[in-house]
Motif scaffolding. Sequence first.
Motif, short mmCIF file in Angstrom:
data_model
loop_
_atom_site.label_atom_id
_atom_site.label_comp_id
_atom_site.label_asym_id
_atom_site.label_seq_id
_atom_site.Cartn_x
_atom_site.Cartn_y
_atom_site.Cartn_z
N LEU A 178 46.24 21.07 13.72
CA LEU A 178 47.23 20.06 14.08
C LEU A 178 48.04 20.50 15.28
CD1 LEU A 178 49.03 17.55 13.66
CD2 LEU A 178 50.26 18.87 11.90
N ASN A 179 48.50 21.75 15.27
CA ASN A 179 49.33 22.23 16.37
C ASN A 179 48.60 22.22 17.69
OD1 ASN A 179 51.83 22.65 15.17
ND2 ASN A 179 51.30 24.69 14.42
N GLY A 180 47.26 22.33 17.66
CA GLY A 180 46.48 22.23 18.88
C GLY A 180 46.55 20.86 19.52
N ARG A 181 47.01 19.87 18.76
CA ARG A 181 47.14 18.50 19.26
C ARG A 181 48.58 18.15 19.65
NH1 ARG A 181 42.85 15.00 16.94
NH2 ARG A 181 41.36 16.30 15.81
N LEU A 182 49.54 19.01 19.30
CA LEU A 182 50.95 18.72 19.53
C LEU A 182 51.45 19.39 20.80
CD1 LEU A 182 52.37 19.25 15.92
CD2 LEU A 182 51.78 17.08 17.01
N GLU A 183 52.36 18.72 21.48
CA GLU A 183 52.99 19.32 22.66
C GLU A 183 53.90 20.47 22.24
OE1 GLU A 183 55.93 17.97 26.34
OE2 GLU A 183 54.85 16.46 25.16
N ILE A 184 54.62 20.29 21.13
CA ILE A 184 55.49 21.33 20.59
C ILE A 184 55.00 21.64 19.18
CG2 ILE A 184 57.84 21.97 19.94
CD1 ILE A 184 58.85 19.97 22.01
N PRO A 185 54.48 22.86 18.93
CA PRO A 185 53.97 23.20 17.59
C PRO A 185 55.06 23.15 16.54
CG PRO A 185 53.23 24.79 19.25
CD PRO A 185 54.29 23.95 19.90
N VAL A 186 54.65 22.91 15.31
CA VAL A 186 55.57 22.92 14.16
C VAL A 186 55.12 24.01 13.20
CG1 VAL A 186 56.09 20.47 14.39
CG2 VAL A 186 54.21 21.20 12.90
N ASP A 187 56.02 24.43 12.31
CA ASP A 187 55.62 25.42 11.32
C ASP A 187 55.48 24.77 9.96
OD1 ASP A 187 58.09 25.62 9.79
OD2 ASP A 187 58.93 26.77 11.44
N MET A 188 54.98 25.54 9.01
CA MET A 188 54.60 24.99 7.71
C MET A 188 55.79 24.49 6.90
SD MET A 188 51.77 24.32 6.13
CE MET A 188 50.40 25.46 6.44
N ARG A 189 57.01 24.88 7.29
CA ARG A 189 58.17 24.42 6.53
C ARG A 189 58.29 22.90 6.53
NH1 ARG A 189 63.10 27.36 9.12
NH2 ARG A 189 61.79 27.06 10.98
N GLY A 242 60.35 11.47 18.66
CA GLY A 242 59.00 10.95 18.81
C GLY A 242 58.23 10.88 17.52
N LEU A 243 58.93 11.14 16.39
CA LEU A 243 58.32 11.10 15.05
C LEU A 243 57.13 12.05 14.91
CD1 LEU A 243 58.48 7.30 14.17
CD2 LEU A 243 60.07 9.12 13.53
N GLN A 244 57.22 13.19 15.59
CA GLN A 244 56.18 14.20 15.43
C GLN A 244 56.54 15.16 14.29
OE1 GLN A 244 53.44 13.86 16.57
NE2 GLN A 244 53.46 13.09 18.66
N PRO A 245 55.55 15.67 13.56
CA PRO A 245 54.11 15.53 13.79
C PRO A 245 53.47 14.34 13.10
CG PRO A 245 54.48 17.07 12.01
CD PRO A 245 55.86 16.64 12.47
N LEU A 246 54.28 13.48 12.44
CA LEU A 246 53.71 12.38 11.66
C LEU A 246 52.91 11.43 12.54
CD1 LEU A 246 53.55 11.05 8.87
CD2 LEU A 246 55.65 9.79 9.45
N ARG A 247 53.40 11.16 13.74
CA ARG A 247 52.68 10.22 14.62
C ARG A 247 51.30 10.73 14.96
NH1 ARG A 247 56.02 7.50 19.29
NH2 ARG A 247 56.65 6.33 17.44
N THR A 248 51.18 12.01 15.28
CA THR A 248 49.87 12.57 15.61
C THR A 248 48.96 12.56 14.39
OG1 THR A 248 50.68 13.92 17.44
CG2 THR A 248 48.66 14.65 16.37
N LEU A 249 49.47 12.98 13.24
CA LEU A 249 48.67 12.94 12.02
C LEU A 249 48.17 11.53 11.72
CD1 LEU A 249 50.66 15.27 9.60
CD2 LEU A 249 48.30 15.62 10.35
#
Length: 285
Positions: A178-189, A242-249
């Motif tokens: 998923l993080n490979g698709r995001l401009e700003i990575p998120v963590d598992m929290r 931008g509602l990330q990461p939900l929008r990308t998912l």
Amino acid sequence: MFFVILGRLVNINALFRETRLVKIHSLHIYPVKSLTGIQVPSFEMDDFGPKGDRRWMIVDADRNFATQRTFPELAKITTSVVDGCVSIRIPGEGDFTLKATDEELRVLVWCDWVKAHEGEAAASEALSRFCGKDLRFVYMSDSSFRRVDAGRVTEYRRVGFADGFPFLITSLASLQELNGRLEIPVDMRRFRPNIVVEGAAPWQEDHWRKLKVGEQYFDIVKPCSRCVLTTVDPDTGLKDPGLQPLRTLSGYRRTADGVIFGQNAIHESSGIIHVDDSVTVIESE
């Protein structure tokens, strides 16, 4: 790369993928629903799930459950457990140990009205000031019974104040994909799992049906559909504009069960699991 082994032509890369070691990367408990979780080296499992997990919850004046969906600032309230007692730290208010009173009330979590005990006033009053809304802490005692979704689990099993099931299992590889698709990575929290595994291929957990974790067995019962809570930054308590990461998912992980990240599970018995315990897929689709 191919080799001949015992007269068979074998794809070594495929063989490696099939035999890779899957194990527990991290374990997490959430003493209070929607407050900060605690990463732990191991946890004991009781009838509810991870011992002490989401036995406390926050409700509003209508006794309806309150979460980061409505109050994203809850992400900034930290929790700890010392000698079995849950303590919280509310920014600008201080530290409080949560204690249940004898006052019983029925509270609503999703579609379930559940018997609970009201918490002592000091912590609730501080929380109300912090959020600018009348809120209260409530506790689910051992005498209360909230059934796991009967549409998914035919056994008469219980759960605390978790959204629906005792365990959420996620994969480190899926987060990395998923993080490979995001401009700003998120963590598992953002995804609030209890068990994070490493060593599996991305999204391999979609196909698991039964696992052996250490010496304990788990049934995978439902994919976990995600909501706007995943858009809350756990450090700032602010929603991503931008509602990330939900929008990308939503663009590639939408199913009949919703936008999926992780798998809900139930355990077959009490016991203890530890970080680095092996994870063996007993049954998959």
